[in-house]
Write a protein that holds these residues in place. Sequence first.
Motif, PDB file in Angstrom:
ATOM      1  N   ARG A  11      60.206 100.333 104.394  1.00  0.00           N
ATOM      2  CA  ARG A  11      59.937  99.065 105.082  1.00  0.00           C
ATOM      3  C   ARG A  11      58.678  98.436 104.467  1.00  0.00           C
ATOM      4  NH1 ARG A  11      57.840 102.189 110.361  1.00  0.00           N
ATOM      5  NH2 ARG A  11      55.629 102.154 109.874  1.00  0.00           N
ATOM      6  N   PRO A  12      58.472  97.155 104.700  1.00  0.00           N
ATOM      7  CA  PRO A  12      57.282  96.507 104.131  1.00  0.00           C
ATOM      8  C   PRO A  12      56.002  97.186 104.614  1.00  0.00           C
ATOM      9  CG  PRO A  12      58.814  94.852 104.945  1.00  0.00           C
ATOM     10  CD  PRO A  12      59.323  96.182 105.422  1.00  0.00           C
ATOM     11  N   VAL A  13      54.991  97.206 103.763  1.00  0.00           N
ATOM     12  CA  VAL A  13      53.714  97.825 104.130  1.00  0.00           C
ATOM     13  C   VAL A  13      53.028  97.009 105.221  1.00  0.00           C
ATOM     14  CG1 VAL A  13      51.410  98.440 103.290  1.00  0.00           C
ATOM     15  CG2 VAL A  13      53.423  98.870 101.847  1.00  0.00           C
ATOM     16  N   LEU A  14      53.019  95.697 105.067  1.00  0.00           N
ATOM     17  CA  LEU A  14      52.321  94.845 106.035  1.00  0.00           C
ATOM     18  C   LEU A  14      53.114  94.726 107.333  1.00  0.00           C
ATOM     19  CD1 LEU A  14      51.063  91.928 103.743  1.00  0.00           C
ATOM     20  CD2 LEU A  14      49.750  93.875 104.591  1.00  0.00           C
ATOM     21  N   GLY A  15      52.389  94.674 108.432  1.00  0.00           N
ATOM     22  CA  GLY A  15      53.024  94.579 109.736  1.00  0.00           C
ATOM     23  C   GLY A  15      53.905  93.355 109.900  1.00  0.00           C
ATOM     24  N   THR A  16      53.542  92.276 109.216  1.00  0.00           N
ATOM     25  CA  THR A  16      54.340  91.048 109.320  1.00  0.00           C
ATOM     26  C   THR A  16      55.363  90.941 108.191  1.00  0.00           C
ATOM     27  OG1 THR A  16      52.549  89.944 108.160  1.00  0.00           O
ATOM     28  CG2 THR A  16      52.633  89.645 110.539  1.00  0.00           C
ATOM     29  N   GLY A  17      55.460  91.978 107.398  1.00  0.00           N
ATOM     30  CA  GLY A  17      56.380  91.921 106.268  1.00  0.00           C
ATOM     31  C   GLY A  17      55.710  91.354 105.039  1.00  0.00           C
ATOM     32  N   SER A  18      55.569  90.028 105.012  1.00  0.00           N
ATOM     33  CA  SER A  18      54.929  89.399 103.857  1.00  0.00           C
ATOM     34  C   SER A  18      53.480  89.044 104.179  1.00  0.00           C
ATOM     35  CB  SER A  18      55.703  88.146 103.454  1.00  0.00           C
ATOM     36  OG  SER A  18      55.730  87.248 104.536  1.00  0.00           O
ATOM     37  N   GLY A  19      52.750  88.734 103.136  1.00  0.00           N
ATOM     38  CA  GLY A  19      51.349  88.362 103.311  1.00  0.00           C
ATOM     39  C   GLY A  19      50.876  87.494 102.173  1.00  0.00           C
ATOM     40  N   GLY A  20      49.594  87.251 102.129  1.00  0.00           N
ATOM     41  CA  GLY A  20      49.025  86.396 101.096  1.00  0.00           C
ATOM     42  C   GLY A  20      48.348  87.220 100.017  1.00  0.00           C
ATOM     43  N   LEU A  21      48.742  86.948  98.787  1.00  0.00           N
ATOM     44  CA  LEU A  21      48.173  87.671  97.650  1.00  0.00           C
ATOM     45  C   LEU A  21      46.927  86.956  97.152  1.00  0.00           C
ATOM     46  CD1 LEU A  21      48.542  89.985  95.536  1.00  0.00           C
ATOM     47  CD2 LEU A  21      49.931  88.382  94.208  1.00  0.00           C
ATOM     48  N   SER A  22      45.865  87.721  96.942  1.00  0.00           N
ATOM     49  CA  SER A  22      44.622  87.155  96.413  1.00  0.00           C
ATOM     50  C   SER A  22      44.050  88.118  95.385  1.00  0.00           C
ATOM     51  CB  SER A  22      43.623  86.941  97.552  1.00  0.00           C
ATOM     52  OG  SER A  22      43.262  88.181  98.132  1.00  0.00           O
ATOM     53  N   GLY A  23      42.981  87.704  94.740  1.00  0.00           N
ATOM     54  CA  GLY A  23      42.358  88.556  93.740  1.00  0.00           C
ATOM     55  C   GLY A  23      42.725  88.107  92.329  1.00  0.00           C
ATOM     56  N   PRO A  24      42.169  88.804  91.333  1.00  0.00           N
ATOM     57  CA  PRO A  24      42.377  88.399  89.932  1.00  0.00           C
ATOM     58  C   PRO A  24      43.851  88.233  89.559  1.00  0.00           C
ATOM     59  CG  PRO A  24      40.700  90.100  90.059  1.00  0.00           C
ATOM     60  CD  PRO A  24      41.247  89.944  91.446  1.00  0.00           C
ATOM     61  N   ALA A  25      44.749  88.906  90.270  1.00  0.00           N
ATOM     62  CA  ALA A  25      46.173  88.794  89.958  1.00  0.00           C
ATOM     63  C   ALA A  25      46.666  87.350  90.010  1.00  0.00           C
ATOM     64  CB  ALA A  25      46.987  89.659  90.926  1.00  0.00           C
ATOM     65  N   ILE A  26      46.084  86.540  90.858  1.00  0.00           N
ATOM     66  CA  ILE A  26      46.589  85.163  91.004  1.00  0.00           C
ATOM     67  C   ILE A  26      45.761  84.135  90.220  1.00  0.00           C
ATOM     68  CG2 ILE A  26      47.493  85.685  93.314  1.00  0.00           C
ATOM     69  CD1 ILE A  26      45.245  83.747  94.404  1.00  0.00           C
ATOM     70  N   ARG A  27      44.757  84.598  89.490  1.00  0.00           N
ATOM     71  CA  ARG A  27      43.852  83.642  88.849  1.00  0.00           C
ATOM     72  C   ARG A  27      44.561  82.668  87.906  1.00  0.00           C
ATOM     73  NH1 ARG A  27      40.463  86.355  85.243  1.00  0.00           N
ATOM     74  NH2 ARG A  27      39.809  87.602  87.003  1.00  0.00           N
ATOM     75  N   PRO A  28      45.470  83.147  87.047  1.00  0.00           N
ATOM     76  CA  PRO A  28      46.135  82.187  86.145  1.00  0.00           C
ATOM     77  C   PRO A  28      46.935  81.126  86.898  1.00  0.00           C
ATOM     78  CG  PRO A  28      46.492  84.460  85.436  1.00  0.00           C
ATOM     79  CD  PRO A  28      45.895  84.522  86.795  1.00  0.00           C
ATOM     80  N   ILE A  29      47.525  81.526  88.015  1.00  0.00           N
ATOM     81  CA  ILE A  29      48.265  80.564  88.840  1.00  0.00           C
ATOM     82  C   ILE A  29      47.299  79.521  89.383  1.00  0.00           C
ATOM     83  CG2 ILE A  29      49.633  80.290  90.963  1.00  0.00           C
ATOM     84  CD1 ILE A  29      50.531  83.233  90.586  1.00  0.00           C
ATOM     85  N   ALA A  30      46.167  79.999  89.864  1.00  0.00           N
ATOM     86  CA  ALA A  30      45.186  79.107  90.474  1.00  0.00           C
ATOM     87  C   ALA A  30      44.582  78.155  89.448  1.00  0.00           C
ATOM     88  CB  ALA A  30      44.092  79.927  91.151  1.00  0.00           C
ATOM     89  N   VAL A  31      44.286  78.671  88.268  1.00  0.00           N
ATOM     90  CA  VAL A  31      43.711  77.821  87.215  1.00  0.00           C
ATOM     91  C   VAL A  31      44.717  76.736  86.818  1.00  0.00           C
ATOM     92  CG1 VAL A  31      42.917  77.765  84.812  1.00  0.00           C
ATOM     93  CG2 VAL A  31      42.141  79.593  86.332  1.00  0.00           C
ATOM     94  N   HIS A  32      45.976  77.132  86.710  1.00  0.00           N
ATOM     95  CA  HIS A  32      47.010  76.182  86.319  1.00  0.00           C
ATOM     96  C   HIS A  32      47.161  75.060  87.348  1.00  0.00           C
ATOM     97  CE1 HIS A  32      51.450  75.079  85.870  1.00  0.00           C
ATOM     98  NE2 HIS A  32      50.838  74.559  84.835  1.00  0.00           N
ATOM     99  N   ILE A  33      47.206  75.439  88.609  1.00  0.00           N
ATOM    100  CA  ILE A  33      47.347  74.413  89.656  1.00  0.00           C
ATOM    101  C   ILE A  33      46.116  73.510  89.675  1.00  0.00           C
ATOM    102  CG2 ILE A  33      47.483  74.047  92.169  1.00  0.00           C
ATOM    103  CD1 ILE A  33      49.343  76.491  92.287  1.00  0.00           C
ATOM    104  N   THR A  34      44.942  74.119  89.523  1.00  0.00           N
ATOM    105  CA  THR A  34      43.713  73.335  89.487  1.00  0.00           C
ATOM    106  C   THR A  34      43.778  72.302  88.353  1.00  0.00           C
ATOM    107  OG1 THR A  34      42.462  75.203  90.365  1.00  0.00           O
ATOM    108  CG2 THR A  34      41.189  73.481  89.258  1.00  0.00           C
ATOM    109  N   TYR A  35      44.236  72.750  87.208  1.00  0.00           N
ATOM    110  CA  TYR A  35      44.369  71.896  86.027  1.00  0.00           C
ATOM    111  C   TYR A  35      45.322  70.739  86.297  1.00  0.00           C
ATOM    112  CZ  TYR A  35      44.854  71.044  80.943  1.00  0.00           C
ATOM    113  OH  TYR A  35      44.843  70.511  79.686  1.00  0.00           O
ATOM    114  N   GLN A  36      46.456  71.062  86.912  1.00  0.00           N
ATOM    115  CA  GLN A  36      47.448  70.025  87.218  1.00  0.00           C
ATOM    116  C   GLN A  36      46.929  69.020  88.237  1.00  0.00           C
ATOM    117  OE1 GLN A  36      50.734  72.665  88.415  1.00  0.00           O
ATOM    118  NE2 GLN A  36      51.987  71.526  86.937  1.00  0.00           N
ATOM    119  N   VAL A  37      46.318  69.554  89.291  1.00  0.00           N
ATOM    120  CA  VAL A  37      45.832  68.690  90.367  1.00  0.00           C
ATOM    121  C   VAL A  37      44.705  67.795  89.855  1.00  0.00           C
ATOM    122  CG1 VAL A  37      44.691  68.655  92.632  1.00  0.00           C
ATOM    123  CG2 VAL A  37      46.587  70.236  92.213  1.00  0.00           C
ATOM    124  N   ALA A  38      43.870  68.350  88.988  1.00  0.00           N
ATOM    125  CA  ALA A  38      42.750  67.574  88.450  1.00  0.00           C
ATOM    126  C   ALA A  38      43.242  66.350  87.688  1.00  0.00           C
ATOM    127  CB  ALA A  38      41.888  68.453  87.552  1.00  0.00           C
TER     128      ALA A  38
END
Lengths: 277, 461
Positions: free
Chosen positions: B352-379
């Motif tokens: 079963r999922p580890v988190l009590g709600t099933g899904s959750g929010g991913l943070s940390g260096p793993a998402i940095r390229p996604i964040a930089v890309h969106i920042t670039y687009q939004v800018a």
Amino acid sequence: MILETGRVVSTETVADLGTVLVVSSPGIATRAHAGQFVHVRPGDRFDPLLRRPYSFNGIDRKRGEIELIVKPLGEGGEWIAERRGGDPLDLLGPLGTSFVVHRATTHLLLVAGGTGIAPMKVLAEQAAAAGRNVTLIMGGRSIHHLWPAHRLPPAVEYVTTTEDGSFGIRGRVTDAMPEYLSWADQLCACGPWPMLAAVGRMRDEAARSTSVIAGRDVLLDAQIAVEQHMGCAMGVCRACVIVTAHGNARVCREGPVLSLGDVRFEGGEPATVGVIT
Amino acid sequence: MPWRRPRKHVERARDVDRSVEEMLQQKAEHAEEDEAVDLAALDGASVVEAAMGEPDQPQPPSELATKLGEAVAGVDLESEAAGPAGARGARSLGRGSSRPVPADAGTFGQAHSSTPSSRASLLAPSPAASQDEASDPLEVVVSLPEAGIDLQVEAARGLWLKNPVMTASGTFGQGTEYAELIDVSRLGAIVNKGTTVHARPGNPQYRIAETPSGILNSIGLENPGAEAVAKRYGRAWAELGVPVIVNVAGYSVEDYVTVVREMEGTPGVVAYELNVSCPNVKGGMLFGMDPGLAAEVTRAVKAETGKPVIVKLTPNAPDVVAVARACEEAGADALTSINTVLGMRIDTKKRRPVLGTGSGGLSGPAIRPIAVHITYQVAQAVSIPIIGAGGITNAADALEFLMAGASAVQVGTATFADPLAPIKVVEGLAAYVRENGLSSIRDIIGAAQAKRDSAGTEYAQ
């Protein structure tokens, strides 16, 4: 609490209990109390990312050293367990609440399950040194999961239970407890949730009972140390929250040492926090 | 005679959250009732609190100062000498330590010129510093790596900060917690834990799970509610020496407006960040997914407050750029890019999922390229300032966001591993400006943008 770069003094594998690390960390050793924990960073990068919390298994203020039992669980736990003498270790602590032995206590009963031995060992050492009578009930799956009894202070009486009967009483720590409850005037316990829940049930029965039960006051007043998946250990992320009689409590701040009567159980687990909305 | 915990003593655990100050005060009130004694006291250490109390006095950050090299900040001689760590205190004394000069709170939250003259206020001896006979305020300021470097940025329209580094909501509590460990007044701003109208107990366990170079969380916006937050932390915020941005969450437009109304006038608060993107509560992400709804909530909050309003974008929206544009048109003063990315881990033993709600929010260096890309687009799409967030651990990471077009950054998850991370980003950015001979950190905002279309990136010169 402080951030301190400790230095590993020695490491040793104690059967299946885990790796015992002695770490020179004068700032933390000076401040630490039984039941508190230290948050150890597994490496200097961000993968694995989270620090690991370990309860003090030894506090030597004079030498400025702390002792931790590290189970090589997960990547981070493995990294920490693999440290060797001389290696630096990024420590954050001491954190959380500590066990408090009452002034009037002369007979202290300590109950430890598995690696829950850590804070009980510190309490045993300190209480024995202070001339109190200490009985330690320690249990584990087998003899290999117990803290070596010869490494306890000679003044500490101990009782062992193993689930497979390989050493001491076959069964669990709670099977051995009733006999000592009338002897004790204070009870402290640490171990996995099912064990603490079993002690909690003993307390509930004692609380409900109208007749005179030996050790009733001791159960009602018991202190326990709990564990929960933890994030920051600074009280900000609210990952380690459990339910208490007074609302949500952060294990890293309001805990890990709590009054047994305050902690809410559901079966052998902590009570479910909140609701999915 | 068995010792009984006094009733009132236990009551202290009732609050889901309290300021350190409050706890210490209550601790003092109950000190005499508490007969309990810690055994450690017998070998010379101080008596600690009973089980439900605060474990340790806030420690002077002397060891922290040592870690920071020559930058000696915030060593409190008095409490160090009185504390149990006498030997370490002696070491600190040898470093010519003295109090840091708190930044002039008067400059926070006001639109002011970004000329170097505004930094003069930072150099003026504050009352606190002048009372400390041992200190030479000028010398201390100069010893901070960021001193004398122009790091000021306009993080949101009308909100100039002394440097671009903020903490991310949910990773810094109410600011008081980490203040025991680091000098938060060296940060540009802090963002508090998501605040809702009413108290929320949060989600079932487990709430956190580790992932490669990141974490998944599903806390569920546990917070004591806007009124309690304002009441409990207002005074502490006023004294933190750092501007506070309140993160606002809700389920309806009215919710957001109500929270902002409750928080108005709270000391230290300079702006609001609308959390229209929390993936961990039902409906929490709704507003951030749809440009129309995001605009509606932005407009409603703008009508309620004169303070800058920042909207935190979710990468989980089908069209983040459309949401960003809609928020800008609705009057948003800045955009935070980005909130966590939806994710899941499965416990293969329990199936079963580890988190009590099933899904959750991913943070940390793993998402940095996604964040930089969106920042670039939004800018490229908006002309209001962008606050970059997502996996920042050091100055090099922060520079990626700034060069992508962000005017400021938030450090979040990294703080859990390294509480010094936000301060290190400040120091690293200062070093970058100095080593590259820039006139200010603003020189590199948007530097990586390949094209500047006429749609307006004029703030990113």
